[in-house]
Design a protein around this motif. Structure first.
Motif, mmCIF file in Angstrom:
data_model
loop_
_atom_site.group_PDB
_atom_site.id
_atom_site.type_symbol
_atom_site.label_atom_id
_atom_site.label_comp_id
_atom_site.label_asym_id
_atom_site.label_seq_id
_atom_site.Cartn_x
_atom_site.Cartn_y
_atom_site.Cartn_z
ATOM 1 N N GLN A 199 23.599 11.975 -21.309
ATOM 2 C CA GLN A 199 24.851 11.953 -21.062
ATOM 3 C C GLN A 199 26.310 11.457 -22.049
ATOM 4 O O GLN A 199 27.858 11.805 -21.865
ATOM 5 C CB GLN A 199 24.869 10.074 -20.430
ATOM 6 C CG GLN A 199 24.261 10.794 -18.554
ATOM 7 C CD GLN A 199 24.532 9.486 -17.657
ATOM 8 O OE1 GLN A 199 25.518 9.033 -17.914
ATOM 9 N NE2 GLN A 199 22.796 9.365 -16.692
ATOM 10 N N GLN A 200 25.952 10.589 -22.691
ATOM 11 C CA GLN A 200 26.495 10.352 -24.088
ATOM 12 C C GLN A 200 27.215 11.395 -24.843
ATOM 13 O O GLN A 200 27.862 11.416 -25.302
ATOM 14 C CB GLN A 200 25.891 9.590 -25.103
ATOM 15 C CG GLN A 200 26.444 8.760 -26.154
ATOM 16 C CD GLN A 200 25.678 8.598 -27.071
ATOM 17 O OE1 GLN A 200 24.184 8.038 -27.419
ATOM 18 N NE2 GLN A 200 26.348 8.112 -28.287
ATOM 19 N N ASP B 147 28.342 2.957 -29.340
ATOM 20 C CA ASP B 147 28.723 3.798 -29.933
ATOM 21 C C ASP B 147 30.389 3.362 -29.392
ATOM 22 O O ASP B 147 31.307 3.408 -28.595
ATOM 23 C CB ASP B 147 28.309 5.103 -29.224
ATOM 24 C CG ASP B 147 29.935 6.428 -28.879
ATOM 25 O OD1 ASP B 147 30.147 6.413 -29.971
ATOM 26 O OD2 ASP B 147 28.953 7.773 -29.205
ATOM 27 N N ARG C 185 35.902 8.257 -22.810
ATOM 28 C CA ARG C 185 36.636 8.075 -23.724
ATOM 29 C C ARG C 185 38.081 7.913 -23.760
ATOM 30 O O ARG C 185 38.726 7.740 -22.794
ATOM 31 C CB ARG C 185 36.952 9.809 -24.595
ATOM 32 C CG ARG C 185 35.720 10.537 -24.406
ATOM 33 C CD ARG C 185 36.121 12.396 -24.318
ATOM 34 N NE ARG C 185 36.247 12.578 -23.641
ATOM 35 C CZ ARG C 185 35.691 13.087 -22.347
ATOM 36 N NH1 ARG C 185 34.646 13.528 -22.444
ATOM 37 N NH2 ARG C 185 37.181 13.544 -22.182
ATOM 38 N N LEU D 221 32.734 5.321 -27.859
ATOM 39 C CA LEU D 221 33.328 5.378 -26.463
ATOM 40 C C LEU D 221 34.116 3.902 -25.785
ATOM 41 O O LEU D 221 33.056 3.004 -26.306
ATOM 42 C CB LEU D 221 32.111 6.135 -25.970
ATOM 43 C CG LEU D 221 31.706 6.997 -26.589
ATOM 44 C CD1 LEU D 221 30.167 6.890 -25.285
ATOM 45 C CD2 LEU D 221 32.128 8.147 -25.950
ATOM 46 N N CYS E 105 30.798 8.041 -17.279
ATOM 47 C CA CYS E 105 29.583 8.596 -16.706
ATOM 48 C C CYS E 105 28.893 7.122 -16.526
ATOM 49 O O CYS E 105 29.867 5.984 -17.118
ATOM 50 C CB CYS E 105 28.520 8.975 -18.076
ATOM 51 S SG CYS E 105 28.153 7.919 -20.065
ATOM 52 N N LEU F 229 30.723 4.297 -18.691
ATOM 53 C CA LEU F 229 31.213 4.252 -20.271
ATOM 54 C C LEU F 229 32.514 5.810 -20.085
ATOM 55 O O LEU F 229 32.055 7.195 -19.352
ATOM 56 C CB LEU F 229 30.524 5.659 -20.799
ATOM 57 C CG LEU F 229 29.427 4.079 -21.659
ATOM 58 C CD1 LEU F 229 28.399 3.298 -20.725
ATOM 59 C CD2 LEU F 229 28.787 4.977 -22.914
ATOM 60 N N PRO G 62 24.195 1.162 -22.043
ATOM 61 C CA PRO G 62 24.470 1.664 -22.885
ATOM 62 C C PRO G 62 24.630 1.881 -23.896
ATOM 63 O O PRO G 62 24.207 0.828 -24.734
ATOM 64 C CB PRO G 62 26.647 1.459 -22.828
ATOM 65 C CG PRO G 62 26.644 -0.303 -22.333
ATOM 66 C CD PRO G 62 24.606 -0.355 -21.490
ATOM 67 N N PRO G 63 24.810 2.738 -24.548
ATOM 68 C CA PRO G 63 24.420 3.136 -26.307
ATOM 69 C C PRO G 63 25.817 2.501 -26.681
ATOM 70 O O PRO G 63 26.275 1.922 -26.004
ATOM 71 C CB PRO G 63 24.276 4.452 -26.405
ATOM 72 C CG PRO G 63 25.608 5.330 -25.152
ATOM 73 C CD PRO G 63 25.871 4.090 -24.228
ATOM 74 N N VAL H 57 33.208 1.131 -23.017
ATOM 75 C CA VAL H 57 32.173 0.181 -21.621
ATOM 76 C C VAL H 57 32.806 -0.963 -21.107
ATOM 77 O O VAL H 57 33.478 -1.278 -21.328
ATOM 78 C CB VAL H 57 31.001 -0.385 -22.142
ATOM 79 C CG1 VAL H 57 29.910 -0.070 -21.335
ATOM 80 C CG2 VAL H 57 30.422 0.857 -24.420
ATOM 81 N N HIS I 127 31.012 12.945 -25.323
ATOM 82 C CA HIS I 127 31.331 13.907 -26.806
ATOM 83 C C HIS I 127 31.849 15.126 -26.324
ATOM 84 O O HIS I 127 32.904 15.898 -27.721
ATOM 85 C CB HIS I 127 30.751 13.411 -27.299
ATOM 86 C CG HIS I 127 30.554 12.060 -28.019
ATOM 87 N ND1 HIS I 127 31.525 11.297 -28.422
ATOM 88 C CD2 HIS I 127 29.301 11.175 -27.871
ATOM 89 C CE1 HIS I 127 31.326 9.830 -29.180
ATOM 90 N NE2 HIS I 127 29.745 9.716 -28.920
#
Length: 295
Positions: free
Chosen positions: A132-133, A152, A272, A155, A144, A270, A149-150, A157, A137
């Protein structure tokens, strides 16, 4: 040739009067007459027969009027479509998710979004969290939903909705008769778990067990939460699952809340930055429907 030439010509052709066309367009008559002469010069043929008292279409003017109207209509349609897409009222929204996320309120949210924005096509892409991450990108998805969540910074959140974690046990398990179960009560139990290398949520649950004073005995690892429930039903172990999974009726599986300190299964959205107008509209509806839980 410019669009104003077409608009001016159509106004004169429909009015059959330079004076009436000028009033309709809100321009003075001399510039209007000059624009029509420029158009005829570019085309190399007269479009209008003029006398001191009347205006009429030539055969070429009659043919050109049909095409000019069609062109102007297509331009207006293109403008309306661009405005709709720019405002997020039309277009597509690609959402990445795992299957278990749909057990919560997301399905209802997508239905409400479709009712409010019927011209937006929502496409769901079921994929593991790590993919998904990458899909975000790569611009394959716009949004997503993940439970953990990562980290990152590229992104954004937003917590979509809170969700507690409970425990799934075989229906005949010795702890199934309790109203709630402490995490430490599971120290000697075999666990079935989401695959640790794929799921930050699975790592989060394992760390919660460590904080409760024991290392979970993970005997099986799977990709989807639905598979966890099947393994629990088969008697292979217990599982820590989100409440939305526990709410699904299953006679051979007992779901119990966790007593005392317990991990959370909160779902995050998440996306962009900057988000598209369609994505912003979906997030706005999410806040309206589920409450603003984070920024």
């Amino acid at each position: 040739m410019e669009l104003r030439h077409l608009r001016y010509f159509v106004a004169v052709a429909e009015s059959l009067s330079f004076t009436g066309a000028a009033e309709r367009l809100g321009v003075s008559q001399p510039p209007l007459s000059q624009q029509i002469r420029d158009l005829e010069a570019e085309l190399g043929t007269p479009l209008l027969w003029r006398t001191s008292r009347s205006v009429a279409l030539t055969p070429a003017g009659t043919a050109f009027l049909t095409r000019a109207r069609r062109l102007l209509a297509e331009v207006e349609e293109a403008c309306a479509e661009a405005r709709a897409v720019g405002a997020g009222r039309s277009g597509t929204l690609d959402i990445g998710l795992t299957g278990s996320i749909l057990a919560g309120p997301l399905g209802r949210l997508i239905r409400r979004f479709g009712e409010r924005y019927p011209a937006v096509l929502v496409r769901l892409h079921e994929m593991p969290p790590g993919e998904q991450q990458a899909a975000l990108h790569a611009h394959r998805t716009d949004l997503c939903f993940l439970r953990r969540p990562p980290d990152d910074p590229s992104l954004r959140v937003v917590r979509a909705w809170p969700e507690p974690v409970g425990v799934a046990l075989p229906a005949e398990h010795r702890l199934a008769g309790r109203a709630a179960i402490a995490l430490s009560d599971l120290r000697d139990e075999p666990f079935v778990s989401l695959r640790l290398r794929d799921s930050r949520f699975a790592t989060h649950l394992r760390d919660a067990c460590l904080s409760a004073g024991f290392v979970p005995q993970i005997v099986q690892q799977v990709v989807e939460s639905a598979s966890l429930v099947n393994l629990v039903a088969a008697g292979l172990g217990v599982a820590l699952v989100p409440d939305s999974i526990g709410a699904l009726p299953r006679p051979d599986v007992a779901y119990r809340p966790l007593a005392g300190p317990a991990p959370a299964a909160d779902v995050c959205a998440l996306y962009r930055a900057p988000a598209s107008a369609v994505t912003e509209n979906f997030l706005g509806l999410m806040r309206d429907e589920l409450g603003r839980t984070a920024a």
